[in-house]
Design a protein around this motif. Structure first.
Motif, PDB file in Angstrom:
ATOM      1  N   ILE A 151       0.787  -1.230  -0.050  1.00  0.00           N
ATOM      2  CA  ILE A 151       0.032   0.098  -0.005  1.00  0.00           C
ATOM      3  C   ILE A 151       0.822   1.217  -0.165  1.00  0.00           C
ATOM      4  O   ILE A 151       0.664   2.270  -0.762  1.00  0.00           O
ATOM      5  N   LYS A 152       2.184   1.277   0.893  1.00  0.00           N
ATOM      6  CA  LYS A 152       2.612   2.645   0.866  1.00  0.00           C
ATOM      7  C   LYS A 152       3.395   2.656  -0.430  1.00  0.00           C
ATOM      8  O   LYS A 152       3.591   3.733  -0.970  1.00  0.00           O
ATOM      9  N   GLU A 153       4.114   1.733  -0.845  1.00  0.00           N
ATOM     10  CA  GLU A 153       4.848   1.605  -2.070  1.00  0.00           C
ATOM     11  C   GLU A 153       3.689   2.006  -3.161  1.00  0.00           C
ATOM     12  O   GLU A 153       4.374   3.130  -3.956  1.00  0.00           O
ATOM     13  N   TYR A 154       2.727   1.504  -3.465  1.00  0.00           N
ATOM     14  CA  TYR A 154       1.900   1.883  -4.719  1.00  0.00           C
ATOM     15  C   TYR A 154       1.585   3.699  -4.318  1.00  0.00           C
ATOM     16  O   TYR A 154       1.111   4.436  -4.967  1.00  0.00           O
ATOM     17  N   THR A 155       1.040   3.782  -2.925  1.00  0.00           N
ATOM     18  CA  THR A 155       0.605   5.335  -2.688  1.00  0.00           C
ATOM     19  C   THR A 155       1.936   6.404  -3.141  1.00  0.00           C
ATOM     20  O   THR A 155       1.381   7.215  -3.589  1.00  0.00           O
ATOM     21  N   PHE A 156       3.088   5.963  -2.715  1.00  0.00           N
ATOM     22  CA  PHE A 156       4.070   6.974  -3.325  1.00  0.00           C
ATOM     23  C   PHE A 156       4.242   6.979  -4.643  1.00  0.00           C
ATOM     24  O   PHE A 156       4.481   8.220  -5.344  1.00  0.00           O
ATOM     25  N   LYS A 157       4.040   5.924  -5.389  1.00  0.00           N
ATOM     26  CA  LYS A 157       4.242   6.139  -6.816  1.00  0.00           C
ATOM     27  C   LYS A 157       3.106   6.838  -7.454  1.00  0.00           C
ATOM     28  O   LYS A 157       3.338   7.571  -8.496  1.00  0.00           O
ATOM     29  N   ILE A 158       1.739   6.429  -6.916  1.00  0.00           N
ATOM     30  CA  ILE A 158       0.494   7.247  -7.432  1.00  0.00           C
ATOM     31  C   ILE A 158       0.750   8.503  -7.199  1.00  0.00           C
ATOM     32  O   ILE A 158       0.639   9.382  -8.163  1.00  0.00           O
ATOM     33  N   ASN A 159       1.271   9.009  -6.062  1.00  0.00           N
ATOM     34  CA  ASN A 159       1.649  10.492  -5.919  1.00  0.00           C
ATOM     35  C   ASN A 159       2.492  11.181  -7.011  1.00  0.00           C
ATOM     36  O   ASN A 159       2.190  12.128  -7.576  1.00  0.00           O
ATOM     37  N   MET A 161       3.017  10.145  -9.840  1.00  0.00           N
ATOM     38  CA  MET A 161       2.582  10.256 -11.115  1.00  0.00           C
ATOM     39  C   MET A 161       1.525  11.159 -11.216  1.00  0.00           C
ATOM     40  O   MET A 161       1.544  11.764 -12.035  1.00  0.00           O
ATOM     41  N   LEU A 162       0.621  11.409 -10.207  1.00  0.00           N
ATOM     42  CA  LEU A 162      -0.626  12.238 -10.392  1.00  0.00           C
ATOM     43  C   LEU A 162      -0.014  13.905 -10.081  1.00  0.00           C
ATOM     44  O   LEU A 162      -0.771  14.546 -10.602  1.00  0.00           O
ATOM     45  N   ILE A 163       1.102  14.090  -9.470  1.00  0.00           N
ATOM     46  CA  ILE A 163       1.691  15.434  -9.044  1.00  0.00           C
ATOM     47  C   ILE A 163       2.003  15.816 -10.693  1.00  0.00           C
ATOM     48  O   ILE A 163       1.414  16.954 -11.107  1.00  0.00           O
ATOM     49  N   GLU A 164       2.627  15.029 -11.397  1.00  0.00           N
ATOM     50  CA  GLU A 164       2.969  15.449 -12.885  1.00  0.00           C
ATOM     51  C   GLU A 164       1.910  15.406 -13.656  1.00  0.00           C
ATOM     52  O   GLU A 164       1.660  16.385 -14.269  1.00  0.00           O
ATOM     53  N   PHE A 165       0.905  14.589 -13.670  1.00  0.00           N
ATOM     54  CA  PHE A 165      -0.139  14.321 -14.501  1.00  0.00           C
ATOM     55  C   PHE A 165      -0.900  15.575 -14.137  1.00  0.00           C
ATOM     56  O   PHE A 165      -1.334  16.489 -15.238  1.00  0.00           O
ATOM     57  N   PHE A 166      -1.197  16.120 -12.828  1.00  0.00           N
ATOM     58  CA  PHE A 166      -2.154  17.097 -12.850  1.00  0.00           C
ATOM     59  C   PHE A 166      -1.440  18.437 -13.090  1.00  0.00           C
ATOM     60  O   PHE A 166      -1.954  19.432 -13.313  1.00  0.00           O
ATOM     61  N   LYS A 167      -0.168  18.440 -12.673  1.00  0.00           N
ATOM     62  CA  LYS A 167       0.504  19.752 -13.137  1.00  0.00           C
ATOM     63  C   LYS A 167       0.594  20.086 -14.591  1.00  0.00           C
ATOM     64  O   LYS A 167       0.241  21.379 -14.885  1.00  0.00           O
ATOM     65  N   ASP A 168       0.513  19.031 -15.497  1.00  0.00           N
ATOM     66  CA  ASP A 168       0.208  19.222 -17.043  1.00  0.00           C
ATOM     67  C   ASP A 168      -1.055  20.002 -17.028  1.00  0.00           C
ATOM     68  O   ASP A 168      -1.165  20.487 -18.177  1.00  0.00           O
ATOM     69  N   LYS A 169      -2.027  19.841 -16.327  1.00  0.00           N
ATOM     70  CA  LYS A 169      -3.304  20.233 -16.535  1.00  0.00           C
ATOM     71  C   LYS A 169      -3.709  21.612 -15.739  1.00  0.00           C
ATOM     72  O   LYS A 169      -4.684  21.873 -15.713  1.00  0.00           O
ATOM     73  N   GLY A 170      -2.470  22.197 -15.417  1.00  0.00           N
ATOM     74  CA  GLY A 170      -2.598  23.370 -14.492  1.00  0.00           C
ATOM     75  C   GLY A 170      -3.243  23.100 -12.976  1.00  0.00           C
ATOM     76  O   GLY A 170      -3.696  24.068 -12.436  1.00  0.00           O
ATOM     77  N   LEU A 171      -3.090  22.177 -12.383  1.00  0.00           N
ATOM     78  CA  LEU A 171      -3.462  21.815 -11.265  1.00  0.00           C
ATOM     79  C   LEU A 171      -2.327  21.274 -10.133  1.00  0.00           C
ATOM     80  O   LEU A 171      -1.468  20.684 -10.733  1.00  0.00           O
ATOM     81  N   ARG A 172      -2.271  21.863  -8.944  1.00  0.00           N
ATOM     82  CA  ARG A 172      -1.606  21.327  -7.902  1.00  0.00           C
ATOM     83  C   ARG A 172      -2.173  20.367  -7.030  1.00  0.00           C
ATOM     84  O   ARG A 172      -3.354  20.494  -6.582  1.00  0.00           O
ATOM     85  N   LEU A 173      -1.892  19.030  -6.979  1.00  0.00           N
ATOM     86  CA  LEU A 173      -2.116  18.091  -6.183  1.00  0.00           C
ATOM     87  C   LEU A 173      -1.769  18.222  -4.710  1.00  0.00           C
ATOM     88  O   LEU A 173      -0.573  18.131  -4.405  1.00  0.00           O
TER      89      LEU A 173
END
Ligand code: TMP
Ligand code: ASP
Length: 234
Positions: A151-159, A161-173
């Motif tokens: 759970i910890k491993e996946y959660t940090f990886k998801i974070n 990935m999603l930081i970059e994904f949302f940054k591309d869309k002009g959003l701060r996670l």
């Protein structure tokens, strides 16, 4: 796939059995609650938007190697998912300090953490989903050591990935909440990722584009959710 009887109704979704033992259908509702159900309301089309947003994000995460419950988007309000047993531990990741942590620890609102903070909560509405640590989770038999490690491993990886994904869309996670499930001996990402379960701030203006608009009566809740979906589709 045939939709059979309802198995569970939560605050924002309903889960249905299907004619296949290992598949559920999840239906997204417009109901909105905050503060563990103390504040109740409804946001027009929220279920439609969250179903789309979560489907997009889960498909991306799956493609990037995170196992998830998501199988397919069925229609405006429904998804086909793997029939998991939810681990009764909610996982919160915070990149910036806001919300409950600033009241709990006296931190300045908007402080950027030196590294992401991971918190576990015991999924129990009667006790307001209290914060726990890994020792509670293991001692109370909520999850095993190896499940928590995954759970910890996946959660940090998801974070990441999603930081970059949302940054591309002009959003701060800013922060978000995840839930995991057990499926055929594995731990897989379950529940949803949407403006209900994330804090998303516009990168330029810091405008809140998530459920805080409902929690704090900021107005334009439906518009903010739709704006997030629109940015994801670009
Ligand atoms: P918090 O600051 O209120 O503890 O919330 C942290 C993050 O978790 C925020 O992105 C909202 C999300 N969250 C949920 O998705 N469900 C919940 O029940 C709570 C309390 C928070
Ligand atoms: N989901 C929780 C509730 O329904 C809390 C929240 O999102 O603020 O009350």
């Amino acid at each position: 796939m045939e939709k059979l009887e309802m198995l569970y109704e939560g605050k924002a979704k309903k889960v249905y059995k299907t004619d296949k033992d290992d598949r559920y259908i999840v239906e997204y509702k417009d109901d909105a609650t905050a503060f563990n159900g103390l504040k109740k309301g409804s946001v027009h089309d929220k279920g439609v938007v969250n179903n789309k947003v979560s489907s997009i994000i889960f498909a991306i995460l799956e493609e990037k190697g995170i196992p998830t419950h998501f199988i397919s988007y069925l229609n405006e309000r429904e998804q086909l998912v793997k029939a998991v047993e939810i681990v009764p531990v909610e996982v919160i990741i915070r990149n910036l300090a806001t919300g409950s942590i600033i009241k709990r620890l006296g931190i300045e609102d908007g402080l950027v953490f030196k590294e992401p903070v991971l918190e576990f909560c015991y999924k129990n509405d009667d006790f307001n989903d209290p914060i726990i640590n890994e020792y509670h989770a293991k001692a109370m038999n909520l999850a095993t050591e190896s499940e928590l490690a995954k759970i910890k491993e996946y959660t940090f990886k998801i974070n990441d990935m999603l930081i970059e994904f949302f940054k591309d869309k002009g959003l701060r996670l800013v922060d978000f909440k995840l839930e995991f499930g057990r499926y055929k001996g594995d731990i897989i990402l379950s529940d949803e990722i949407s403006p209900d379960t994330c804090r998303l701030w516009d990168i330029e203006t810091n405008e809140k584009m998530d459920k805080d608009r409902f929690r704090k009566d900021l107005g334009n809740v439906e518009e903010a959710y739709k704006e997030v979906l629109q940015r994801l589709n670009i």
